[in-house]
Scaffold this motif. Structure first.
Motif, PDB file in Angstrom:
ATOM      1  N   VAL A 135     -48.883 -19.165  14.972  1.00  0.00           N
ATOM      2  CA  VAL A 135     -47.640 -18.173  15.047  1.00  0.00           C
ATOM      3  C   VAL A 135     -47.644 -17.764  13.435  1.00  0.00           C
ATOM      4  N   LEU A 136     -47.710 -16.467  13.331  1.00  0.00           N
ATOM      5  CA  LEU A 136     -47.822 -15.561  12.296  1.00  0.00           C
ATOM      6  C   LEU A 136     -46.220 -15.106  11.929  1.00  0.00           C
ATOM      7  N   PHE A 137     -45.803 -15.450  10.582  1.00  0.00           N
ATOM      8  CA  PHE A 137     -44.553 -15.035  10.322  1.00  0.00           C
ATOM      9  C   PHE A 137     -44.602 -14.194   9.079  1.00  0.00           C
ATOM     10  N   GLU A 138     -44.366 -12.955   9.310  1.00  0.00           N
ATOM     11  CA  GLU A 138     -44.266 -11.968   8.227  1.00  0.00           C
ATOM     12  C   GLU A 138     -43.051 -11.554   7.382  1.00  0.00           C
ATOM     13  N   SER A 139     -42.867 -12.242   5.953  1.00  0.00           N
ATOM     14  CA  SER A 139     -41.605 -11.959   5.216  1.00  0.00           C
ATOM     15  C   SER A 139     -41.860 -11.492   3.852  1.00  0.00           C
ATOM     16  N   THR A 140     -40.861 -11.655   2.863  1.00  0.00           N
ATOM     17  CA  THR A 140     -41.071 -11.417   1.708  1.00  0.00           C
ATOM     18  C   THR A 140     -41.479 -12.607   0.732  1.00  0.00           C
ATOM     19  N   VAL A 141     -41.851 -12.525  -0.436  1.00  0.00           N
ATOM     20  CA  VAL A 141     -42.353 -13.432  -1.288  1.00  0.00           C
ATOM     21  C   VAL A 141     -41.221 -14.730  -1.666  1.00  0.00           C
ATOM     22  N   PRO A 142     -40.126 -14.249  -1.880  1.00  0.00           N
ATOM     23  CA  PRO A 142     -38.991 -15.497  -2.075  1.00  0.00           C
ATOM     24  C   PRO A 142     -38.785 -16.288  -0.673  1.00  0.00           C
ATOM     25  N   ASP A 143     -38.875 -15.410   0.377  1.00  0.00           N
ATOM     26  CA  ASP A 143     -38.373 -16.040   1.820  1.00  0.00           C
ATOM     27  C   ASP A 143     -39.530 -17.024   2.087  1.00  0.00           C
ATOM     28  N   LEU A 144     -40.865 -16.510   2.065  1.00  0.00           N
ATOM     29  CA  LEU A 144     -41.811 -17.196   2.275  1.00  0.00           C
ATOM     30  C   LEU A 144     -42.159 -18.533   1.578  1.00  0.00           C
ATOM     31  N   TRP A 145     -41.885 -18.736   0.366  1.00  0.00           N
ATOM     32  CA  TRP A 145     -41.787 -19.868  -0.460  1.00  0.00           C
ATOM     33  C   TRP A 145     -40.710 -20.864  -0.270  1.00  0.00           C
ATOM     34  N   LYS A 146     -39.759 -20.136   0.208  1.00  0.00           N
ATOM     35  CA  LYS A 146     -38.390 -21.019   0.536  1.00  0.00           C
ATOM     36  C   LYS A 146     -38.845 -21.741   2.111  1.00  0.00           C
ATOM     37  N   ARG A 147     -39.375 -21.042   2.875  1.00  0.00           N
ATOM     38  CA  ARG A 147     -39.805 -21.372   4.171  1.00  0.00           C
ATOM     39  C   ARG A 147     -40.720 -22.609   4.053  1.00  0.00           C
ATOM     40  N   LEU A 148     -41.655 -22.561   3.128  1.00  0.00           N
ATOM     41  CA  LEU A 148     -42.669 -23.411   3.042  1.00  0.00           C
ATOM     42  C   LEU A 148     -42.122 -24.725   2.511  1.00  0.00           C
ATOM     43  N   SER A 149     -41.297 -24.654   1.686  1.00  0.00           N
ATOM     44  CA  SER A 149     -40.494 -25.906   0.761  1.00  0.00           C
ATOM     45  C   SER A 149     -39.735 -26.222   1.838  1.00  0.00           C
ATOM     46  N   THR A 150     -39.049 -25.658   2.924  1.00  0.00           N
ATOM     47  CA  THR A 150     -38.360 -26.374   3.703  1.00  0.00           C
ATOM     48  C   THR A 150     -38.948 -26.767   5.106  1.00  0.00           C
ATOM     49  N   GLY A 151     -40.142 -26.456   5.122  1.00  0.00           N
ATOM     50  CA  GLY A 151     -40.840 -27.087   6.401  1.00  0.00           C
ATOM     51  C   GLY A 151     -40.823 -25.962   7.621  1.00  0.00           C
ATOM     52  N   ASP A 152     -40.442 -24.643   7.426  1.00  0.00           N
ATOM     53  CA  ASP A 152     -40.554 -23.863   8.321  1.00  0.00           C
ATOM     54  C   ASP A 152     -41.796 -23.189   8.962  1.00  0.00           C
ATOM     55  N   VAL A 153     -42.661 -23.334   7.819  1.00  0.00           N
ATOM     56  CA  VAL A 153     -43.942 -22.749   7.957  1.00  0.00           C
ATOM     57  C   VAL A 153     -45.069 -23.767   7.373  1.00  0.00           C
ATOM     58  N   ASP A 154     -46.193 -23.868   8.129  1.00  0.00           N
ATOM     59  CA  ASP A 154     -47.103 -24.910   7.394  1.00  0.00           C
ATOM     60  C   ASP A 154     -47.953 -24.511   6.341  1.00  0.00           C
ATOM     61  N   VAL A 155     -48.085 -23.059   6.342  1.00  0.00           N
ATOM     62  CA  VAL A 155     -49.112 -22.735   5.079  1.00  0.00           C
ATOM     63  C   VAL A 155     -48.457 -21.262   4.833  1.00  0.00           C
ATOM     64  N   ILE A 156     -48.891 -20.844   3.489  1.00  0.00           N
ATOM     65  CA  ILE A 156     -48.517 -19.268   3.401  1.00  0.00           C
ATOM     66  C   ILE A 156     -49.633 -18.679   2.669  1.00  0.00           C
ATOM     67  N   VAL A 157     -49.660 -17.304   2.993  1.00  0.00           N
ATOM     68  CA  VAL A 157     -50.585 -16.637   2.116  1.00  0.00           C
ATOM     69  C   VAL A 157     -49.972 -15.544   1.602  1.00  0.00           C
ATOM     70  N   CYS A 158     -49.734 -15.617   0.289  1.00  0.00           N
ATOM     71  CA  CYS A 158     -48.546 -14.900  -0.511  1.00  0.00           C
ATOM     72  C   CYS A 158     -48.984 -14.872  -2.020  1.00  0.00           C
ATOM     73  N   ARG A 159     -48.011 -14.067  -2.728  1.00  0.00           N
ATOM     74  CA  ARG A 159     -48.150 -14.155  -4.125  1.00  0.00           C
ATOM     75  C   ARG A 159     -47.445 -15.078  -4.619  1.00  0.00           C
ATOM     76  N   LEU A 160     -47.601 -15.709  -6.004  1.00  0.00           N
ATOM     77  CA  LEU A 160     -46.885 -16.592  -6.536  1.00  0.00           C
ATOM     78  C   LEU A 160     -45.552 -16.061  -6.665  1.00  0.00           C
ATOM     79  N   PRO A 161     -44.365 -17.322  -6.598  1.00  0.00           N
ATOM     80  CA  PRO A 161     -43.075 -16.819  -6.946  1.00  0.00           C
ATOM     81  C   PRO A 161     -42.729 -16.463  -8.234  1.00  0.00           C
TER      82      PRO A 161
END
Length: 312
Positions: A135-161
């Motif tokens: 399942v691919l989920f596209e979003s912004t940098v802050p939101d992706l890191w938030k979702r990773l920290s809360t367990g909404d996604v397993d892994v992210i490919v993203c810029r550093l926060p």
């Protein structure tokens, strides 16, 4: 011996106790938490005491006599982040047990990562795990890191926060650097600024621009290009977050835009685009693959890391 004593107390905790701090934080009182848990207030107090005994620290400030309400201590707030993750992992375990034949991976990405980097990695991953559901989920940098920290996604490919978000995330996550994305100015091959590339930033400013919104990384980098030259950045004629749309606008021959080089390379021939050669210093965006520390040994994440670094 002290660790053994704590472990013995942890063994007596219930799954319900993992939710206790969250409910106390939301309700602001033990009575409010007791209503949500359908327990008596003494029952909640006993459960909290058991939780604090297991952790070995005070997790909740009860307030002084006569004061109403409670609040999490600094230790409680730090613990709550991990407890929320623990509950999500328990739920994920339940879901996995109901369909053991189905493996799944939730990946959060930036739009730029989906142009080339992630698709190539997923092709390799599918070869290794043909039955895998992604399942691919596209979003912004802050939101992706938030979702990773809360367990909404397993892994992210993203810029550093940003720094203010990074300090809270660092204890929770691990990451690998996989790519550097370069930003470029671009227009249609028949645009005057492209046909006469010797024209500098002041002249480029006179043309209409399609730019991402203020506050985005790309917009900030673009504006810094002008500010470092002691020039006022152009005001956009069109503001749009999607670089896909902005490149389409540029292809019509009137607008200029700024976009990741990987996207320009993907669209260059079909949209008849060309990069405008301007002196530009440090404008690279470092792309990482990040995952929670507790999932570092997960076979799917391990394989996805291998697949994405192999093609970076």
């Amino acid at each position: 011996m002290q660790d053994d004593a704590i472990q013995s107390k942890v063994d007596f905790l219930r799954l319900r106790d993992l939710h206790l701090l969250d409910l106390i934080a939301q309700a602001g009182s033990l009575s409010g938490a007791s209503e949500r848990l359908h327990l008596t207030q003494p029952g909640v107090t006993h459960a909290l005491q058991a939780l604090e005994a297991a952790f070995g620290v005070k997790l909740v400030d009860r307030g002084r006599r006569g004061q109403r309400g409670v609040a999490l201590t600094a230790a409680g707030r730090a613990a709550l982040v991990r407890l929320r993750l623990a509950r999500r992992e328990v739920w994920a375990a339940i879901q996995a047990s109901r369909a053991p034949e189905i493996a799944s991976l939730r990946i959060g990405t930036l739009a730029t990562s989906q142009v080339d980097l992630v698709p190539r990695a997923l092709g390799r991953l599918h070869e290794a795990f043909p039955a895998l559901e992604v399942v691919l989920f596209e979003s912004t940098v802050p939101d992706l890191w938030k979702r990773l920290s809360t367990g909404d996604v397993d892994v992210i490919v993203c810029r550093l926060p940003e720094v203010d978000q990074w300090s809270a995330l660092l204890p929770l996550i691990m990451y690998d650097r996989v790519h550097e994305e370069r930003l470029v100015l671009v227009g249609a091959v028949n645009h005057p600024a492209v046909r006469r590339p010797a024209r500098g930033l002041p002249q480029l400013r006179q043309h209409p621009w399609a730019l991402p919104p203020s506050g985005s990384f790309t917009r900030a980098a673009f504006e810094q290009l002008y500010l470092r030259a002691n020039l006022e950045p152009p005001r956009p004629a069109v503001t749009c977050l999607s670089f896909h749309a902005n490149l389409q606008l540029a292809s019509r021959g009137r607008f200029l835009t700024v976009a990741p080089m990987s996207a320009v390379e993907a669209y260059r021939r079909t949209l008849r685009l060309k990069v405008i050669d301007v002196p530009w210093g440090d404008h690279h965006a470092e792309i990482v693959i990040a995952f929670r520390r507790v999932a570092a040994g997960h076979p799917l994440i391990t394989e996805f890391r291998r697949c994405i670094t192999a093609g970076a």
